[in-house]
Scaffold this motif. Structure first.
Motif, PDB file in Angstrom:
ATOM      1  N   VAL A 177     128.348   2.659  20.842  1.00  0.00           N
ATOM      2  CA  VAL A 177     126.891   2.488  20.959  1.00  0.00           C
ATOM      3  C   VAL A 177     126.222   2.953  19.659  1.00  0.00           C
ATOM      4  CG1 VAL A 177     124.815   3.227  22.197  1.00  0.00           C
ATOM      5  CG2 VAL A 177     126.941   2.782  23.460  1.00  0.00           C
ATOM      6  N   PHE A 178     125.268   2.153  19.177  1.00  0.00           N
ATOM      7  CA  PHE A 178     124.569   2.473  17.936  1.00  0.00           C
ATOM      8  C   PHE A 178     123.076   2.611  18.197  1.00  0.00           C
ATOM      9  CE2 PHE A 178     122.934   0.754  13.660  1.00  0.00           C
ATOM     10  CZ  PHE A 178     122.824   2.030  13.126  1.00  0.00           C
ATOM     11  N   HIS A 179     122.538   3.777  17.857  1.00  0.00           N
ATOM     12  CA  HIS A 179     121.103   4.068  18.007  1.00  0.00           C
ATOM     13  C   HIS A 179     120.460   4.249  16.643  1.00  0.00           C
ATOM     14  CE1 HIS A 179     117.948   7.365  18.135  1.00  0.00           C
ATOM     15  NE2 HIS A 179     117.366   6.377  18.799  1.00  0.00           N
ATOM     16  N   THR A 180     119.246   3.718  16.492  1.00  0.00           N
ATOM     17  CA  THR A 180     118.478   3.972  15.271  1.00  0.00           C
ATOM     18  C   THR A 180     117.040   4.331  15.630  1.00  0.00           C
ATOM     19  OG1 THR A 180     117.890   3.141  13.070  1.00  0.00           O
ATOM     20  CG2 THR A 180     117.804   1.553  14.867  1.00  0.00           C
ATOM     21  N   ASP A 181     116.526   5.324  14.955  1.00  0.00           N
ATOM     22  CA  ASP A 181     115.122   5.728  15.094  1.00  0.00           C
ATOM     23  C   ASP A 181     114.320   4.879  14.111  1.00  0.00           C
ATOM     24  OD1 ASP A 181     112.642   6.956  14.563  1.00  0.00           O
ATOM     25  OD2 ASP A 181     113.398   8.937  15.084  1.00  0.00           O
ATOM     26  N   ALA A 182     113.533   3.937  14.656  1.00  0.00           N
ATOM     27  CA  ALA A 182     112.746   3.026  13.816  1.00  0.00           C
ATOM     28  C   ALA A 182     111.261   3.336  13.896  1.00  0.00           C
ATOM     29  CB  ALA A 182     113.008   1.581  14.222  1.00  0.00           C
ATOM     30  N   VAL A 183     110.929   4.591  14.195  1.00  0.00           N
ATOM     31  CA  VAL A 183     109.531   4.987  14.373  1.00  0.00           C
ATOM     32  C   VAL A 183     108.693   4.669  13.142  1.00  0.00           C
ATOM     33  CG1 VAL A 183     108.036   7.017  14.553  1.00  0.00           C
ATOM     34  CG2 VAL A 183     109.930   6.722  16.154  1.00  0.00           C
ATOM     35  N   ASP A 193     121.924  -1.099  19.478  1.00  0.00           N
ATOM     36  CA  ASP A 193     121.967  -0.988  20.938  1.00  0.00           C
ATOM     37  C   ASP A 193     120.785  -0.215  21.497  1.00  0.00           C
ATOM     38  OD1 ASP A 193     124.596  -2.260  21.288  1.00  0.00           O
ATOM     39  OD2 ASP A 193     125.336  -0.501  20.216  1.00  0.00           O
ATOM     40  N   LEU A 194     120.289   0.743  20.745  1.00  0.00           N
ATOM     41  CA  LEU A 194     119.166   1.571  21.164  1.00  0.00           C
ATOM     42  C   LEU A 194     118.257   1.783  19.962  1.00  0.00           C
ATOM     43  CD1 LEU A 194     121.348   4.208  23.007  1.00  0.00           C
ATOM     44  CD2 LEU A 194     119.604   2.854  24.171  1.00  0.00           C
ATOM     45  N   VAL A 195     116.951   1.561  20.136  1.00  0.00           N
ATOM     46  CA  VAL A 195     116.010   1.716  19.031  1.00  0.00           C
ATOM     47  C   VAL A 195     114.764   2.450  19.537  1.00  0.00           C
ATOM     48  CG1 VAL A 195     114.769   0.597  17.144  1.00  0.00           C
ATOM     49  CG2 VAL A 195     116.802  -0.495  18.109  1.00  0.00           C
ATOM     50  N   SER A 196     114.378   3.505  18.822  1.00  0.00           N
ATOM     51  CA  SER A 196     113.234   4.325  19.212  1.00  0.00           C
ATOM     52  C   SER A 196     111.969   3.919  18.473  1.00  0.00           C
ATOM     53  CB  SER A 196     113.516   5.804  18.918  1.00  0.00           C
ATOM     54  OG  SER A 196     114.660   6.244  19.600  1.00  0.00           O
ATOM     55  N   PHE A 197     110.835   3.960  19.219  1.00  0.00           N
ATOM     56  CA  PHE A 197     109.533   3.598  18.646  1.00  0.00           C
ATOM     57  C   PHE A 197     108.460   4.558  19.143  1.00  0.00           C
ATOM     58  CE2 PHE A 197     111.926  -0.403  18.998  1.00  0.00           C
ATOM     59  CZ  PHE A 197     111.832  -0.886  17.698  1.00  0.00           C
ATOM     60  N   SER A 198     107.337   4.600  18.410  1.00  0.00           N
ATOM     61  CA  SER A 198     106.199   5.426  18.812  1.00  0.00           C
ATOM     62  C   SER A 198     104.910   4.734  18.412  1.00  0.00           C
ATOM     63  CB  SER A 198     106.288   6.801  18.140  1.00  0.00           C
ATOM     64  OG  SER A 198     105.221   7.626  18.556  1.00  0.00           O
ATOM     65  N   ALA A 199     103.894   4.806  19.281  1.00  0.00           N
ATOM     66  CA  ALA A 199     102.646   4.070  19.054  1.00  0.00           C
ATOM     67  C   ALA A 199     101.749   4.701  17.998  1.00  0.00           C
ATOM     68  CB  ALA A 199     101.877   3.935  20.371  1.00  0.00           C
ATOM     69  N   HIS A 200     101.733   6.026  17.928  1.00  0.00           N
ATOM     70  CA  HIS A 200     100.709   6.656  17.087  1.00  0.00           C
ATOM     71  C   HIS A 200     101.006   6.558  15.585  1.00  0.00           C
ATOM     72  CE1 HIS A 200     102.450  10.685  15.899  1.00  0.00           C
ATOM     73  NE2 HIS A 200     103.314  10.353  16.854  1.00  0.00           N
ATOM     74  N   LYS A 201     102.147   5.970  15.229  1.00  0.00           N
ATOM     75  CA  LYS A 201     102.431   5.720  13.809  1.00  0.00           C
ATOM     76  C   LYS A 201     101.855   4.386  13.340  1.00  0.00           C
ATOM     77  CE  LYS A 201     105.222   9.354  13.825  1.00  0.00           C
ATOM     78  NZ  LYS A 201     104.922  10.637  13.169  1.00  0.00           N
ATOM     79  N   ILE A 202     101.361   3.571  14.279  1.00  0.00           N
ATOM     80  CA  ILE A 202     100.861   2.233  13.918  1.00  0.00           C
ATOM     81  C   ILE A 202      99.429   2.031  14.425  1.00  0.00           C
ATOM     82  CG2 ILE A 202     103.126   1.138  13.735  1.00  0.00           C
ATOM     83  CD1 ILE A 202     102.609   0.005  16.596  1.00  0.00           C
ATOM     84  N   GLU A 203      98.614   3.082  14.353  1.00  0.00           N
ATOM     85  CA  GLU A 203      97.209   3.041  14.782  1.00  0.00           C
ATOM     86  C   GLU A 203      97.059   2.880  16.287  1.00  0.00           C
ATOM     87  OE1 GLU A 203      94.552   1.259  11.353  1.00  0.00           O
ATOM     88  OE2 GLU A 203      96.112  -0.192  11.869  1.00  0.00           O
ATOM     89  N   GLY A 204      98.098   3.312  17.026  1.00  0.00           N
ATOM     90  CA  GLY A 204      98.045   3.320  18.478  1.00  0.00           C
ATOM     91  C   GLY A 204      97.810   4.732  18.987  1.00  0.00           C
ATOM     92  N   PRO A 205      97.795   4.901  20.314  1.00  0.00           N
ATOM     93  CA  PRO A 205      97.529   6.224  20.898  1.00  0.00           C
ATOM     94  C   PRO A 205      98.738   7.145  20.851  1.00  0.00           C
ATOM     95  CG  PRO A 205      97.932   4.629  22.630  1.00  0.00           C
ATOM     96  CD  PRO A 205      97.938   3.852  21.340  1.00  0.00           C
TER      97      PRO A 205
END
Length: 383
Positions: free
Chosen positions: A171-177, A193-205
């Motif tokens: 399994v391959f995970h990457t943090d693409a925040v 296989d797994l990718v992490s994201f976050s809204a507040h880095k792209i003008e989101g909440p």
């Protein structure tokens, strides 16, 4: 005094269009998405609509998207959840320059009998593909290497690492925040296989994130209570946050090339301004010269401590950082720069400038000029 915000890698301001999209779900449409009555159904529809919009932009299926509270939870769920479901495989491969959301999860696993190989990086902050392959063992459950570094911006060889992981059934995970909205991401084509994201880095909440989970992955939940998110993440979903994340993602991905060009121009302008006023030998740019996220510029000013420079910049209304947001209050030497094995005068004088759509070329020129003036003043006082 006009303030200039150059810490977008830590967080970004909420875009007015995103707030507008969220408002109905903060006021009138308040139902619990798990409830079966009309109030709940309205919330459930909005939650799934947001899920489908994000999935379509990322090239994955809606049922492969898990809502989380942010990048940290997404990283934790990917690392801890994969190992918990790995049926006896207790070895993880990661890198020395990961976000602490991954590193601390790995440390936790080490305390519970797992073994972790922390890959070194070169002087530009880049993992060597051959080191990844060399580290693989029969009991390797997971490889976790971030897409682009949050402190120096260096991009990692994600496709090459992913192909190696596929060959070995790992399994391959990457943090693409930091990469969302700045790098083209098609999760149906990228060997991840797994990718992490976050809204507040792209003008989101703040308080909303997501984890892409391939159907190939068995993921054990790390929170317990309800059956939300297909039993993978318990808890009442943040509907307003999800709607905001989708609105921010649509803006970011649809304007990706424009934003890339804008951030590249800001980065170039900052370097040119510093060169003009300090000379090419008056500062050092940390990270890879070409394979980098365009909105991050990590610069060292030997002879000027990071803390002193940041304090002086703040007095002039300029917000910058010492490194990752999670450590910016503690002003410790960056673990990323240490892993790159840079000399002490470089690691002790590093500042991260990170740009966003709300900046202007005039802002960057002014910030470069003020930074150079402060650096010259401090160096003259120290001489």
């Amino acid at each position: 005094m006009k303030r200039i915000y150059l810490d977008h890698a830590a967080t970004t301001p909420l875009h007015p269009e995103v707030l507008e999209a969220m408002m109905p779900y903060l006021t009138d449409i308040f139902g619990n998405a798990s409830s079966v009555h009309s109030f709940g159904r309205e919330a459930h529809w909005a939650l799934n609509d947001a899920r489908e919009r994000i999935a379509s932009m990322l090239g994955c299926e809606a049922n492969q998207w898990i809502w989380t509270s942010g990048g940290t939870e997404s990283d934790n769920l990917a690392v801890l959840g994969t190992v918990a479901a790995a049926k006896g495989k207790r070895h993880i491969i990661s890198s020395e320059i990961e976000h602490h959301a991954v590193l601390h999860a790995c440390r936790h696993l080490e305390q519970h009998g797992c073994e972790v190989t922390y890959l070194p990086v070169d002087a530009t902050g880049r993992v060597r593909v051959e080191d990844v392959e060399r580290s693989i063992r029969p009991d390797t459950a997971l490889i976790s290497v971030m897409y682009g570094n949050n402190e120096v911006g260096t991009l990692q060889p994600i496709r090459e690492i992913g192909e190696i992981a596929r060959q070995h059934g790992i399994v391959f995970h990457t943090d693409a925040v930091q990469a969302l909205g700045l790098e083209k991401l098609n999760l149906s084509e990228l060997p991840v296989d797994l990718v992490s994201f976050s809204a507040h880095k792209i003008e989101g909440p703040k308080g909303i994130g997501g984890l892409y989970c391939s159907p190939r992955v068995r993921l054990a939940p790390q929170s317990y209570g309800g059956l939300q998110e297909r039993k993978r993440r318990a808890g009442t979903e943040n509907v307003a946050g999800a709607v905001g994340f989708a609105a921010a993602a649509v803006r970011a991905v649809s304007a990706l090339e424009q934003k890339q060009a804008q951030m590249t121009a800001f980065r170039r302008t900052m370097i040119e301004g510093l060169t003009r006023e300090l000379g090419s030998d008056g500062f050092i740019v940390n990270g890879h010269p070409n394979l980098t996220l365009p909105h991050i510029l990590n610069v060292s000013f030997p002879g000027v401590s990071t803390e002193t420079l940041l304090m002086n910049l703040d007095l002039e209304g300029i917000a910058a950082a010492s490194g990752s947001a999670c450590n910016s209050g503690a002003l410790e030497i960056s673990h990323v720069l240490q892993a790159m094995k840079l000399p002490s005068p470089v690691t002790q004088s590093a500042v991260r400038f990170s740009f966003g759509p709300g900046n202007t070329i005039e802002d960057i020129e002014r910030a470069a000029s003020i930074t150079a003036t402060i650096v010259n003043r401090i160096r003259n006082n120290n001489s």
